[in-house]
Design a protein around this motif. Sequence first.
Motif, PDB file in Angstrom:
ATOM      1  N   GLU A 107      46.577 -26.907 -52.213  1.00 61.06           N
ATOM      2  CA  GLU A 107      47.648 -26.653 -53.172  1.00 61.06           C
ATOM      3  C   GLU A 107      47.308 -25.446 -54.043  1.00 61.06           C
ATOM      4  O   GLU A 107      48.139 -24.560 -54.268  1.00 61.06           O
ATOM      5  N   GLU A 108      46.048 -25.400 -54.527  1.00 65.66           N
ATOM      6  CA  GLU A 108      45.650 -24.285 -55.391  1.00 65.66           C
ATOM      7  C   GLU A 108      45.656 -22.971 -54.608  1.00 65.66           C
ATOM      8  O   GLU A 108      46.104 -21.929 -55.104  1.00 65.66           O
ATOM      9  N   THR A 109      45.157 -23.018 -53.368  1.00 64.50           N
ATOM     10  CA  THR A 109      45.113 -21.811 -52.538  1.00 64.50           C
ATOM     11  C   THR A 109      46.523 -21.333 -52.214  1.00 64.50           C
ATOM     12  O   THR A 109      46.794 -20.123 -52.215  1.00 64.50           O
TER      13      THR A 109
ATOM     14  N   GLU B 204      56.303 -29.899 -57.432  1.00 66.58           N
ATOM     15  CA  GLU B 204      57.357 -29.253 -56.627  1.00 66.58           C
ATOM     16  C   GLU B 204      57.133 -29.559 -55.146  1.00 66.58           C
ATOM     17  O   GLU B 204      58.066 -29.910 -54.420  1.00 66.58           O
ATOM     18  N   LEU B 205      55.883 -29.459 -54.700  1.00 66.32           N
ATOM     19  CA  LEU B 205      55.580 -29.730 -53.283  1.00 66.32           C
ATOM     20  C   LEU B 205      55.851 -31.193 -52.940  1.00 66.32           C
ATOM     21  O   LEU B 205      56.474 -31.498 -51.922  1.00 66.32           O
ATOM     22  N   LYS B 206      55.389 -32.095 -53.810  1.00 64.02           N
ATOM     23  CA  LYS B 206      55.560 -33.536 -53.520  1.00 64.02           C
ATOM     24  C   LYS B 206      57.044 -33.907 -53.478  1.00 64.02           C
ATOM     25  O   LYS B 206      57.473 -34.703 -52.641  1.00 64.02           O
TER      26      LYS B 206
ATOM     27  N   VAL C 187      57.047 -29.252 -43.334  1.00 65.89           N
ATOM     28  CA  VAL C 187      56.480 -29.091 -41.986  1.00 65.89           C
ATOM     29  C   VAL C 187      55.535 -30.245 -41.601  1.00 65.89           C
ATOM     30  O   VAL C 187      55.621 -30.762 -40.480  1.00 65.89           O
ATOM     31  N   PRO C 188      54.651 -30.718 -42.508  1.00 68.93           N
ATOM     32  CA  PRO C 188      53.810 -31.872 -42.120  1.00 68.93           C
ATOM     33  C   PRO C 188      54.663 -33.077 -41.713  1.00 68.93           C
ATOM     34  O   PRO C 188      54.333 -33.778 -40.745  1.00 68.93           O
ATOM     35  N   GLY C 189      55.764 -33.299 -42.422  1.00 73.17           N
ATOM     36  CA  GLY C 189      56.647 -34.432 -42.116  1.00 73.17           C
ATOM     37  C   GLY C 189      57.307 -34.282 -40.755  1.00 73.17           C
ATOM     38  O   GLY C 189      57.486 -35.273 -40.032  1.00 73.17           O
ATOM     39  N   ILE C 190      57.663 -33.055 -40.385  1.00 74.91           N
ATOM     40  CA  ILE C 190      58.280 -32.834 -39.069  1.00 74.91           C
ATOM     41  C   ILE C 190      57.274 -33.179 -37.964  1.00 74.91           C
ATOM     42  O   ILE C 190      57.585 -33.887 -37.007  1.00 74.91           O
ATOM     43  N   VAL C 191      56.057 -32.660 -38.123  1.00 75.01           N
ATOM     44  CA  VAL C 191      55.030 -32.881 -37.083  1.00 75.01           C
ATOM     45  C   VAL C 191      54.774 -34.373 -36.897  1.00 75.01           C
ATOM     46  O   VAL C 191      54.750 -34.887 -35.772  1.00 75.01           O
TER      47      VAL C 191
ATOM     48  N   HIS D  77      48.338 -32.962 -50.435  1.00 76.64           N
ATOM     49  CA  HIS D  77      48.966 -32.446 -49.214  1.00 76.64           C
ATOM     50  C   HIS D  77      48.218 -32.892 -47.947  1.00 76.64           C
ATOM     51  O   HIS D  77      48.831 -33.413 -47.012  1.00 76.64           O
ATOM     52  N   ALA D  78      46.903 -32.697 -47.939  1.00 80.27           N
ATOM     53  CA  ALA D  78      46.122 -33.015 -46.738  1.00 80.27           C
ATOM     54  C   ALA D  78      46.057 -34.523 -46.519  1.00 80.27           C
ATOM     55  O   ALA D  78      46.221 -35.009 -45.387  1.00 80.27           O
TER      56      ALA D  78
END
Length: 379
Positions: free
Chosen positions: A49-51, A72-74, A132-136, A157-158
């Motif tokens: 997230e930081e990167t 925002e990501l979550k 994208v993680p959810g699609i995969v 995220h990971a």
Amino acid sequence: MKSDEITLHRGLQGVYFDRSETTFIDGKQGVLEYRGYNIHDLAEYSTFEETAYLLIHGILPTQAQLDEFDSELKAARELPEKIFDVIDLVKDSHPMDVLRTAVSALASFDPERGDNSPEATIHKGNRLTSQVPGIVMAHHAIRRGKDPVKPSSTLGHAANFLYMLEGNEPSVDAANLMDKDFVLHADHGSNASAFTARTVAGTAADVHGAVTAGIAALSGPSHGGAAENVMQMAKEIGKPENAADYVRDLLSNRQRVMGFGHRVYKAEDPRARHLREGVKNLSEEMGQPEWYQILEGVVDAMKPYARRGIHVNVDFFAGVIYYLNGFPQDLFVPIFAVGRIPGWTIQVVEQLQHNILIRPLLQYTGEHDLDYVPISERG
Ligand code: ACO
């Protein structure tokens, strides 16, 4: 222009086509920096997230900025219902083909559809990072006749990515290693997929189109597909003591050793170091040290090639990490894509900010001035 006046750069090798403030690579020394920060520091101390924030905004966030970005990501993890139907329609294809199709379809559901400003592009890119993680994972569930696991609203995220595999919360170590893998894959300058994404953005097309094209470019075995092939190779080698003979046979048949060589790095790919440690620790922890030993056997057999600048690349150790985490081989490239979305996003944003149509030339080597013969007279 006469053909002897043309300097050809096949594969655009060694050609600079623009400027960038995102990623610095010194291929001779094996140095990689995102926004001026060395990849070794980011791999050790940062999070995905930081990167991602660093890549997108150019600076390391304060805690408050990171918290806001993380929220925002979550908040964007849930997929539009219709995307599950799209995935179901194409579920028998390779996961990269499914991902390409689903990302393209997501453009239709984005709240900022039609707005290609850099600001909207960043929002859309961040949403893609979340989706994208959810699609995969949804595809992987649907193709096995299962219901997709709903994303967690609390995990990082990971960890959320690993959680969506079977609905089990991963260990802290497994989540940290996945997170490191995503940090290492987040961007890499003008590689084939980012160049493709920039070419699409260069026509002022949207970020979903650019990322869709990037996914297509990434899927090939000369680019992201190598991790899948490395795992296949490790399985075929079977035992560490077989590695040297296997590599000798491959090279004597003029085949390539997957996970070795790089267009830019002529020293060891700096990302490989962290994944090497990851494989070593994970395979020992899981009581399967032979995987690490097999890979090191290949590295030993390839030592004479180091003189020619052929070293391990990021894909060499990644595959075994994914395998030990329970991912089937055909999900290895999509995992690469999960990590790469911030990179594609910022490359597209940079392209849009100083846009120019990317349109190189091809040297024509065919015939000239042929007589047009009517079809009835052709032999
Ligand atoms: N195994 C054996 N020989 C190799 C390898 C390899 N993995 N990679 C390059 N070489 C040799 C080539 O045979 C060639 O030898 P030659 O001059 O005697 O013909 C020489 O090194 C140069 O190779 P090129 O293909 O011209 O170099 P290029 O920069 O175009 O290739 C590439 C880079 C495609 C990555 C290549 O090294 C390769 O095919 N590697 C294996 C696939 C792989 O691991 N891809 C992942 C790359 S990293 C990434 O995308 C994330």
